[in-house]
Design an enzyme around this catalytic site. Sequence first.
Site, PDB file in Angstrom:
ATOM      1  N   TRP A   2       5.018 -33.022  51.653  1.00  0.00           N
ATOM      2  CA  TRP A   2       3.949 -32.477  52.508  1.00  0.00           C
ATOM      3  C   TRP A   2       3.398 -31.179  51.945  1.00  0.00           C
ATOM      4  CZ3 TRP A   2       1.632 -35.625  55.695  1.00  0.00           C
ATOM      5  CH2 TRP A   2       2.328 -36.784  56.080  1.00  0.00           C
TER       6      TRP A   2
ATOM      7  N   ASP B 227       3.027 -23.628  57.079  1.00  0.00           N
ATOM      8  CA  ASP B 227       3.068 -24.906  57.795  1.00  0.00           C
ATOM      9  C   ASP B 227       4.432 -24.994  58.455  1.00  0.00           C
ATOM     10  OD1 ASP B 227       3.288 -27.494  58.682  1.00  0.00           O
ATOM     11  OD2 ASP B 227       2.820 -28.435  56.754  1.00  0.00           O
TER      12      ASP B 227
ATOM     13  N   LYS C  67       6.719 -32.694  66.782  1.00  0.00           N
ATOM     14  CA  LYS C  67       8.159 -32.565  66.577  1.00  0.00           C
ATOM     15  C   LYS C  67       8.764 -31.643  67.642  1.00  0.00           C
ATOM     16  CE  LYS C  67       7.120 -33.468  61.771  1.00  0.00           C
ATOM     17  NZ  LYS C  67       7.684 -34.790  61.462  1.00  0.00           N
TER      18      LYS C  67
END
Lengths: 371, 371
Positions: B113, B182, B206
């Site tokens: 990611w 992030d 999440k």
Amino acid sequence: MTTTKSAPTTGSDRILNFSAGPSTLPESVLRQAQQDLWNIDGSGIGILEHSHRGKVFDRVIDEAVADCRTVAGISDDYTILFLQGGASLQFGMIPLNFLTAGRTADYADTGVWAKKAMKEAQKIGSVHCAFDGSASGYDHTPDGTETTCTPDAAYFHYCTNNTIYGTQYPAPPTTDAPLIADMSSDIFSRPIDVDAHAMIYAGAQKNLGPAGCTLVIIRKDFLQTASRDTITMLDYFAHAANGSRLNTPPTFAIYVMGLVFKWILDQGGLATMRTRNAEKAALLYTAIDNSGGFYRPVSKTRCRSHMNVTFRTPNEALDEAFLQEAKTHEMSGLKGHRDVGGLRASIYNAFPRAGCAALAQLMSDFAARKG
Amino acid sequence: MTTTKSAPTTGSDRILNFSAGPSTLPESVLRQAQQDLWNIDGSGIGILEHSHRGKVFDRVIDEAVADCRTVAGISDDYTILFLQGGASLQFGMIPLNFLTAGRTADYADTGVWAKKAMKEAQKIGSVHCAFDGSASGYDHTPDGTETTCTPDAAYFHYCTNNTIYGTQYPAPPTTDAPLIADMSSDIFSRPIDVDAHAMIYAGAQKNLGPAGCTLVIIRKDFLQTASRDTITMLDYFAHAANGSRLNTPPTFAIYVMGLVFKWILDQGGLATMRTRNAEKAALLYTAIDNSGGFYRPVSKTRCRSHMNVTFRTPNEALDEAFLQEAKTHEMSGLKGHRDVGGLRASIYNAFPRAGCAALAQLMSDFAARKG
């Protein structure tokens, strides 16, 4: 016994919600969603908590796509996508993908949102305003004589229903260019001529489900022409290649949309929706037309919307008095958009006919007393 | 009596959900959401159906912003935004807004990611890879000696927790550049040094709520430096100027995030989250470390994640056998990401300690029998 103590079986604690969007959803859909928030398909896990790559969500999204195809008769020539960012992100994605250098895109300006779409395209490339509705205060959608098209245009963009003004295209416009429709406020309210379009898109929050998901229906050969010269998340081709799961999609919104598609099918499909919506709208337009001029419609008669019924009383004080009376009848969301004023009744697919009848009755009573 | 017949009061029909995301939410939040789907705040309208410009949603979003500030101690120097498109859209928006001509942005590549974020920036401008974790199979986050920074970089981008590998920065990296994090997979799992950052962002799915909403915390003076040379929906300044309501926002996702913020505060805030998460993770890491080498951890010890515990058994057949046994113990979502294989237990804020204890017990039993 459950812990959702405040949720009754009768629906009697819910009021008439004329909101322009987000808006009323079918009560059976809400009941199913209540259950599935806790535990869907007997999986022991709620819909919000399931991996977007697991079997339960596979089932949810596969059924949503299949049911969407059935609802609107969408052939395999088209890809169905569930994206984020609302119609507003589509306003940018469309020219970034399809307004290639040396081409011009045609836009019909039928109101604030159609104009916003056009303005985003003007940031990217050459745009022709094929119809300028601002001159007439956006009181109608163009008939065949009012639109000018660019030869070999990259595409022609229009908005089928203009929520703010209560105007609606009776049929798609005629053009040789690939036709792109923003159907955010009337999708699946009537049968759609999908094959007339290169692309159809709609924010979910009026006729389809929760805010935060955009349905995109795009013809595969048109998709192949995308320039793809953009960031990944704005690249339709990348989304299509990954079945709307390029990254984590808005799983709950897709799930609710899937339930709404099933509800539409259970009700009899888009033909039933058209009939019901026409009847619901007729109740209100009749109240306007029979008021002896007390209520003044915003839209020209030819293109009156079956989704958003817009009208004014003789003055703003009476508009406000009407809103106050409506509140006592458990009616909410009837204030007109600030750009137009007056009153607006948004009566999407899930809004009940009885609610329209109640509003029509109030309109008649109010006009008789105040007129 | 209600019609949500399948929803029990005990929670006994729910299993242990170790999914990497979307993932387990607090059960009290789900119960509240079940009620509010039907009728929120006694308004007679469900949360999905409320206008994003009405009083009920004003209350929802105002409280969500205020509670978010309280949870993480976020000062008025920062703007809080709720956007769409997940972290992946941020990967594009960040360079489009902040990687101005003539500047270079630094990116630490700590996994798939983080690398995707870097690749999007490479489409926009000059990028320096400040740390290349691929050489070591992404088994750690860099310590202070492993990162090289560009003088006068536009910003430094890193990913606090790498879900796939189970690695986590123990503390933010040191750089003179504006720091962008992030935090999709560990936000609000521990106290955050907000003031060390120019911008923090996180997909909700999440630790915060439903998929389809991205929390963005951005320092106002950094926001002022945005180039704004992009389409409207990618323009942070436009979103900030409109209080996250530039268009219809993902109202339900924001609503659930607001409930989760209140839940975090009720539990004792981020200090409590840190303590609990450390204890939960310790149960599993102890089971790994005490297995006599049967379980092999993926991450180096120094930067083990408290959110995603990654490990392998001696071989793939045993990995599979473990997954099958876990299933009989009503444990779901333990399969490792395809890039790493093995097993992964994702134990975000709402995942219960008892579930970690149960998994640790199973791990010990399994190792004793198969080791």
